[in-house]
Scaffold this active site. Structure first.
Site, PDB file in Angstrom:
ATOM      1  N   HIS A 139       0.827  -1.208   0.000  1.00  0.00           N
ATOM      2  CA  HIS A 139       0.000   0.000   0.000  1.00  0.00           C
ATOM      3  C   HIS A 139       0.857   1.252   0.000  1.00  0.00           C
ATOM      4  O   HIS A 139       2.060   1.209   0.273  1.00  0.00           O
ATOM      5  CB  HIS A 139      -0.980   0.021   1.189  1.00  0.00           C
ATOM      6  CG  HIS A 139      -0.356   0.090   2.553  1.00  0.00           C
ATOM      7  ND1 HIS A 139      -0.073  -1.008   3.315  1.00  0.00           N
ATOM      8  CD2 HIS A 139       0.033   1.156   3.309  1.00  0.00           C
ATOM      9  CE1 HIS A 139       0.441  -0.637   4.482  1.00  0.00           C
ATOM     10  NE2 HIS A 139       0.523   0.668   4.503  1.00  0.00           N
TER      11      HIS A 139
ATOM     12  N   GLU B 174      -3.748   3.971   2.129  1.00  0.00           N
ATOM     13  CA  GLU B 174      -3.945   4.288   3.541  1.00  0.00           C
ATOM     14  C   GLU B 174      -3.928   5.805   3.670  1.00  0.00           C
ATOM     15  O   GLU B 174      -3.072   6.473   3.081  1.00  0.00           O
ATOM     16  CB  GLU B 174      -2.779   3.676   4.350  1.00  0.00           C
ATOM     17  CG  GLU B 174      -2.841   3.951   5.847  1.00  0.00           C
ATOM     18  CD  GLU B 174      -1.685   3.286   6.611  1.00  0.00           C
ATOM     19  OE1 GLU B 174      -0.648   2.986   6.002  1.00  0.00           O
ATOM     20  OE2 GLU B 174      -1.846   3.099   7.827  1.00  0.00           O
TER      21      GLU B 174
HETATM   22 CO    CO Z   1       0.978   1.725   6.283  1.00  0.00          CO
END
Ligand code: CO
Length: 134
Positions: A79, A130
């Site tokens: 991510h 995120e």
């Molecule tokens: Co992270």
């Protein structure tokens, strides 16, 4: 809404080998490995001049990165984390735009002790995103 790139997370099958690669072969500053039982991962941070790389390795039985590693046995990018000033405002903005927040949609305390949410990869150009309030 989006601020700095806080980190890019890479899941690795061998944390010690990955840490040595970044430290010794590529000459980066690396942290100690830290077990994060609440998140099901062990983390090592690679400090770069403009951002960080977060090495992730599964910890425990129900690690959120275990399935990823099973699908990507040599590891891979997991991510990207962008900073936001106000996580609730950020969630309101992205969900108004049709993006889905994973889980119950509520921010939780992430691996760095700050409120985070994850956005569905299918709504974010195929990349798990995120958002972290800083
Ligand atoms: Co992270």
């Amino acid at each position: 809404m989006l601020g700095r790139l806080n980190h890019v997370a890479i899941v690795v099958p061998d944390l010690a080998a990955a840490t040595a690669l970044y430290r010794d072969t590529m000459g980066a500053t690396v942290s100690e490995a830290v077990d994060q039982p609440a998140h099901g991962v062990t983390t090592v941070f690679i400090e770069l001049p403009n951002t960080k790389i977060e090495l992730l390795h599964p910890l425990g039985e129900n690690s959120p990165v275990a399935a990823f590693l099973a699908k990507n046995p040599s590891g891979g990018m997991h991510h990207v984390c962008y900073e936001v000033e106000d996580i609730d405002a950020a969630v309101a903005q992205v969900t108004a735009g049709g993006m889905r927040v994973l889980g119950d949609g509520k921010p939780r305390i992430g691996a760095h002790g700050k409120p985070v949410v994850f956005l569905h990869p299918k709504d974010a150009c195929g990349t798990l995103v995120e958002l972290e309030q800083v």
